[in-house]
Structure formats: structure tokens, C-alpha cells
Design an enzyme around this catalytic site. Sequence first.
Site, PDB file in Angstrom:
ATOM      1  N   ARG A 107      50.737 -10.150  -7.400  1.00  0.00           N
ATOM      2  CA  ARG A 107      49.366 -10.197  -6.365  1.00  0.00           C
ATOM      3  C   ARG A 107      48.553  -9.041  -6.286  1.00  0.00           C
ATOM      4  O   ARG A 107      48.979  -7.897  -6.355  1.00  0.00           O
ATOM      5  CB  ARG A 107      50.015 -10.300  -4.804  1.00  0.00           C
ATOM      6  N   PHE A 158      50.744   0.092  -4.935  1.00  0.00           N
ATOM      7  CA  PHE A 158      50.530   0.891  -3.844  1.00  0.00           C
ATOM      8  C   PHE A 158      51.751   1.468  -3.278  1.00  0.00           C
ATOM      9  O   PHE A 158      52.738   0.719  -3.176  1.00  0.00           O
ATOM     10  CB  PHE A 158      50.030  -0.014  -2.615  1.00  0.00           C
ATOM     11  N   GLN A 159      51.658   2.813  -2.827  1.00  0.00           N
ATOM     12  CA  GLN A 159      52.985   3.406  -2.595  1.00  0.00           C
ATOM     13  C   GLN A 159      53.615   2.808  -1.232  1.00  0.00           C
ATOM     14  O   GLN A 159      54.979   2.786  -1.403  1.00  0.00           O
ATOM     15  CB  GLN A 159      52.709   5.142  -2.486  1.00  0.00           C
ATOM     16  N   GLY A 205      50.732 -13.557   4.324  1.00  0.00           N
ATOM     17  CA  GLY A 205      50.657 -14.929   4.662  1.00  0.00           C
ATOM     18  C   GLY A 205      51.430 -15.912   4.130  1.00  0.00           C
ATOM     19  O   GLY A 205      52.207 -16.830   4.792  1.00  0.00           O
ATOM     20  N   GLU A 216      79.459 -15.642  15.534  1.00  0.00           N
ATOM     21  CA  GLU A 216      80.822 -14.967  15.221  1.00  0.00           C
ATOM     22  C   GLU A 216      80.984 -13.320  16.088  1.00  0.00           C
ATOM     23  O   GLU A 216      81.513 -12.603  15.798  1.00  0.00           O
ATOM     24  CB  GLU A 216      81.171 -14.567  13.806  1.00  0.00           C
ATOM     25  N   ARG A 241      84.511   0.883  22.212  1.00  0.00           N
ATOM     26  CA  ARG A 241      85.814   1.036  22.987  1.00  0.00           C
ATOM     27  C   ARG A 241      86.949   1.291  21.806  1.00  0.00           C
ATOM     28  O   ARG A 241      87.807   2.251  22.581  1.00  0.00           O
ATOM     29  CB  ARG A 241      86.187  -0.643  23.159  1.00  0.00           C
TER      30      ARG A 241
END
Length: 118
Positions: free
Chosen positions: A5, A15-16, A78, A101, A113
Site C-alpha cells: 500500500r 513510515f516509521q 478502511g 471462560e 486474591r
Amino acid sequence: YAKEREQFGKAIATFQNTAFKLADMETELQAARVMLYEAAGRLDGKTPDATRWCAMAKRFVTDTAFKVANDALQIHGGYGYLADYGVERIVRDLRVHQILEGTNEIMRVIISRDMLKD
Ligand SMILES: Cc1cc2nc3c(=O)[nH]c(=O)nc-3n(C[C@H](O)[C@H](O)[C@H](O)COP(=O)(O)OP(=O)(O)OC[C@H]3O[C@@H](n4cnc5c(N)ncnc54)[C@H](O)[C@@H]3O)c2cc1C
């Protein structure tokens, strides 16, 4: 996808912000995996702290997996939200594990606890 992309004439992977996000995702995923196996080992070994470790692993792994999948969705922009790449399905499927669960709040009840007993 990040390597394919292009925006502003460059692959978004250059891009960093994207590269650092990928680095954090991999680090968090591997940390969660290590914790999972540690807890499983304690359960198999029937150690006295197995319950606390399993609760910590359930809380941490499910929160981490959801965050990493959500980050993956963000990198897809998107398209991440749409069905095309299947990322939104992974995010939706992982979300329930913070509830199933025993919710992650209940995992915190079990952990604290055990920490505060005696
Ligand atoms: C897709 C799906 C499949 C499921 N399959 C099964 C199954 O096969 N077998 C089965 O037995 N159950 C199953 N469940 C139920 C599941 O285990 C419960 O939804 C889960 O344990 C949470 O219980 P609850 O929905 O009653 O939430 P509640 O207990 O009503 O909790 C609501 C909120 O309050 C918080 N909360 C509750 N008590 C406390 C407390 N003491 N301290 C702090 N926070 C608290 C919770 O963390 C949560 O955020 C399934 C649920 C889903 C969504």
C-alpha cells in the site's frame, strides 16, 4: 499489505509509525506466547501457583491478542474494517475471549486474591 500500500509516494511500511507499530505487535505477541507456555507448564507441573499464572496468562494473552489484531486492522485502513482482507473477522473473534471462560475482570479478582491471601 504495508509493503504494497502506497501513500504520499511511498509504501506505508516505510513510515516509521507503521514500522514501529509492527515491531510492537510482534514483541507483544511473542511476550504473550511465552507467558502462555509458562502458565501451561505450571498447570502441567501442578505447581501451587498454577491458578494465578493461568489467570494472568488468560488476561494478558487475550488482551494482547485483541490489541495486536486491532492494530493490524488499523494498518489496513478502511480495508481493515471491511470483509475483504479478513482482519475484522479476527478482531471480532478475539474480542469474545476477553469475556469467555471468566471475564478478564474476574481473572484480576483471582490474581489479586491469590496475591493478597495470608
Ligand atoms: C459466544 C459465547 C459463548 C459462550 N459459551 C459458553 C459455554 O459454552 N458454556 C458456558 O458455561 N458459558 C458460555 N458463555 C458464557 C460466558 O462464560 C459468560 O458470558 C462469561 O463468563 C461472563 O458472564 P456474564 O455474561 O454473565 O457477565 P456478567 O457476570 O454479568 O459480567 C458483566 C460485567 O461485569 C463484570 N463483573 C462481574 N462480576 C464482577 C466482579 N466480581 N468484579 C469485577 N467485575 C465484575 C464482568 O467482568 C463484565 O464486564 C458464552 C458466552 C459467549 C458470549
